[in-house]
Design an enzyme around this catalytic site. Structure first.
Site, PDB file in Angstrom:
ATOM      1  CB  SER A 150      -0.956   0.021   1.171  1.00 18.96           C
ATOM      2  OG  SER A 150      -1.511   1.204   1.227  1.00 18.96           O
ATOM      3  CE1 TYR A 164      -4.149  -2.090   4.936  1.00 17.36           C
ATOM      4  CE2 TYR A 164      -3.125   0.285   4.523  1.00 17.36           C
ATOM      5  CZ  TYR A 164      -3.730  -1.058   4.162  1.00 17.36           C
ATOM      6  OH  TYR A 164      -3.980  -1.061   2.761  1.00 17.36           O
TER       7      TYR A 164
END
Length: 260
Positions: A150, A164
């Site tokens: 990401s 995350y």
């Protein structure tokens, strides 16, 4: 040089974790539409079966329910696929989770959930699929592992999604490490770091006009990612076109990182 065959993935056998929704389903669709056989897996069986039924109109798509956050779940998946295949050519480690909470209140269970699915599952899925991946690769056309990272593993997202961000940063480094170790086994390992795509993780933004408008204002290209964007990148990484490329992370974000 035949450019038409350079991006050919027909006849390849692929496994896509988290393939029942979001960018996992987008990549599975792209592979199917271009002639690959695709196994999709996810934790929620009903949703998984529904997506496999939908995608089966495009090609051979098989659903196998599994919990990728647990090693025994990964082992069961590998065992089941091994009953039907003597090789796999492509493993896309896409399954992911997120957790948002203020720093002072961020719970251990949230941290562990995200780490187990976002980073631990990538390592152990790659490990357990190694025999099938080695059987699928050769000197001219190596097997492929694609890890989904990401842009928030590269930059501070500005949101309290600590696990995350940390896990996706780990995905990028793990990709480099695995690529070095597996190159001699004729397995290429690369990663994609997506930006803003419609998915379960971004639905709160997508469903809010003001949040969507703000998000798009941060993207130089002025739009969110489309299925063709992620599918096309995955096909490149699975085809002969990238046979000499390993250990790299492709940032797919419409220019957000370059202007951060």
């Amino acid at each position: 040089m035949n450019m038409r065959s350079l991006f050919d993935v027909s006849g390849k056998v692929a496994v896509v974790s988290g393939g029942s929704s979001g960018i996992g389903a987008m990549m599975a669709r792209g592979l199917l539409e271009n002639g690959a056989k695709v196994y999709i897996t996810a934790r929620k069986a009903e949703r998984l079966e529904a997506k496999a039924k939908e995608l089966s109109e495009l090609g051979e798509c098989i659903a196998i329910q599994s919990d990728m956050s647990k090693v025994e779940g990964i082992e069961a998946l590998v065992e089941e696929i091994g009953k039907h295949e003597d090789r796999i050519d492509i493993l896309i480690n896409n399954a992911g989770a997120n957790w948002s909470a203020p720093l002072e209140d961020f719970p251990e269970k949230g941290w562990d959930k995200v780490m187990d699915i976002n980073i631990k599952s990538i390592f152990f899925a790659t490990q357990k699929f190694l025999p099938l991946l080695k059987a699928g690769g050769n000197a001219d056309e190596p097997a492929r592992v694609i890890n989904i990272a990401s842009i928030n593993g590269i930059r501070n997202s500005g949101m309290p999604t600590y696990a995350y961000s940390a896990s996706k940063s780990g995905v990028i480094h793990l990709t480099e490490h695995l690529a070095t170790d597996l190159a001699s086994s004729r397995i290429n390992v690369n990663a994609i770091a997506p930006g803003f795509f419609p998915s379960d993780m971004t639905k709160q933004i997508v469903e809010n006009d003001e949040m969507t408008k703000f998000a798009l204002s941060q993207i130089p290209r002025g739009r969110m990612g489309k299925p063709e964007d992620i599918a096309g990148t995955a096909i490149f990484l699975c085809s002969e076109a990238s046979s000499w490329m390993t250990g790299q992370t492709i940032v797919l974000d419409g220019g957000m990182i370059s202007t951060a």
